[in-house]
Design an enzyme around this catalytic site. Structure first.
Site, short mmCIF file in Angstrom:
data_model
loop_
_atom_site.label_atom_id
_atom_site.label_comp_id
_atom_site.label_asym_id
_atom_site.label_seq_id
_atom_site.Cartn_x
_atom_site.Cartn_y
_atom_site.Cartn_z
N GLY A 26 0.77 -1.23 0.00
CA GLY A 26 0.00 0.00 0.00
C GLY A 26 0.80 1.28 0.00
O GLY A 26 0.30 2.32 0.43
N ASN A 53 1.77 3.06 -2.64
CA ASN A 53 1.15 4.00 -3.58
C ASN A 53 -0.19 4.50 -3.03
O ASN A 53 -0.55 5.66 -3.22
CB ASN A 53 0.98 3.38 -4.97
CG ASN A 53 2.23 3.50 -5.80
OD1 ASN A 53 2.77 4.59 -5.97
ND2 ASN A 53 2.72 2.37 -6.30
N LYS A 68 -14.32 -15.31 -12.58
CA LYS A 68 -13.85 -13.93 -12.49
C LYS A 68 -15.05 -12.98 -12.60
O LYS A 68 -15.10 -11.95 -11.93
CB LYS A 68 -12.85 -13.64 -13.60
CG LYS A 68 -12.37 -12.21 -13.61
CD LYS A 68 -11.36 -11.97 -14.71
CE LYS A 68 -10.04 -11.83 -14.05
NZ LYS A 68 -8.95 -11.50 -14.91
N MET A 78 -2.60 -7.01 -7.96
CA MET A 78 -1.91 -8.05 -8.71
C MET A 78 -2.84 -9.00 -9.45
O MET A 78 -2.52 -10.16 -9.66
CB MET A 78 -0.96 -8.82 -7.78
CG MET A 78 0.10 -7.93 -7.13
SD MET A 78 1.00 -6.87 -8.27
CE MET A 78 1.97 -8.07 -9.17
N ARG A 79 -3.98 -8.49 -9.86
CA ARG A 79 -4.90 -9.27 -10.69
C ARG A 79 -5.16 -8.53 -11.98
O ARG A 79 -5.16 -7.30 -12.01
CB ARG A 79 -6.24 -9.47 -9.97
CG ARG A 79 -6.12 -10.30 -8.74
CD ARG A 79 -7.43 -10.99 -8.42
NE ARG A 79 -7.23 -11.90 -7.31
CZ ARG A 79 -6.82 -13.15 -7.45
NH1 ARG A 79 -6.59 -13.64 -8.64
NH2 ARG A 79 -6.64 -13.91 -6.40
N ASN A 137 -3.83 2.62 -13.87
CA ASN A 137 -2.80 1.77 -13.30
C ASN A 137 -1.47 2.49 -13.30
O ASN A 137 -1.23 3.36 -14.13
CB ASN A 137 -2.68 0.48 -14.13
CG ASN A 137 -1.72 -0.51 -13.52
OD1 ASN A 137 -1.71 -0.72 -12.30
ND2 ASN A 137 -0.90 -1.13 -14.34
N HIS A 155 2.66 1.51 -13.49
CA HIS A 155 3.53 0.39 -13.83
C HIS A 155 4.98 0.83 -13.68
O HIS A 155 5.36 1.90 -14.16
CB HIS A 155 3.27 -0.08 -15.26
CG HIS A 155 4.09 -1.26 -15.64
ND1 HIS A 155 3.85 -2.51 -15.16
CD2 HIS A 155 5.19 -1.36 -16.42
CE1 HIS A 155 4.76 -3.35 -15.63
NE2 HIS A 155 5.59 -2.67 -16.41
#
Length: 193
Positions: free
Chosen positions: A11, A13, A64, A89-90, A106, A108
């Site tokens: 956590g 970020n 899902k 992480m999904r 997101n 990266h």
């Protein structure tokens, strides 16, 4: 702007966003933190800030689609406008992508399109490139392929260990993500005038 932050891990970020005074002044409201990991450190961090924390374990769902429909019901109840992925992480599936088109963001740890995937820092380090970086992007159905919002370069120094590089990448993440969200809020505000 009402957001949900999705995180699977420590956590950091999340903290950079939640503790940013400029984002609070601009009107960012973190409606909830959603995690798929019941042991994630982000849970303690979000609860300490009085933010609703929702643990949704993927293993409890057959598909899902069912998993993401459950998430969406929470988001709908909280009037969430954007989803902010911060170490989630999904891979986000069609259910959420269709409900939040161009509204899932997101971060990266590489200069996309180079080094997509779960190990961007290590992949760049192992490739012995001279620089890598941080990318904030909208997500799509690919892996780290969505439209880029902003990037910042981070040099890989000849004396770097992987830990040195990770530290410098994380510093830039914690600066870039709040900056991008602030710009997005200002853009939304000017479009509504």
């Amino acid at each position: 702007m009402r957001v949900a932050i999705f995180s699977s891990g420590t956590g950091t970020n999340f903290e950079a966003i939640a503790d940013n005074k400029d984002l609070k002044k601009a009107g960012l409201v973190i409606s909830c933190v959603i995690t798929d990991n019941p042991l994630a450190k982000v849970i303690e961090k979000s609860k300490a800030r009085g933010i609703e924390t929702i643990v949704i374990d993927k293993s409890e769902y057959k598909t899902k689609k069912e998993y993401e429909e459950t998430i969406y019901e929470y988001l709908k109840q909280l009037n969430v406008e954007y989803i902010i992925l911060a170490g989630y992480m999904r891979i986000v599936g069609d259910t959420l992508l269709n409900k939040y088109p161009q509204r899932i963001i997101n971060i990266h740890p590489a200069m996309l399109p180079s080094f997509p995937g779960a190990h961007g820092i290590r992949d760049a380090f192992d490739a012995k490139v001279k620089q890598t970086g941080v990318t904030v992007h909208f997500i799509d159905s690919g892996i780290d392929t969505g439209p880029i919002i902003d990037q910042v370069a981070v040099p890989i120094l000849p004396t770097d260990t992987i830990e040195d590089l990770e530290e410098r990448i994380h510093i830039q993440e914690h600066l870039l993500y709040p900056h991008v969200l602030n710009q997005l809020i200002n853009k939304m505000r000017s479009n509504n005038l």
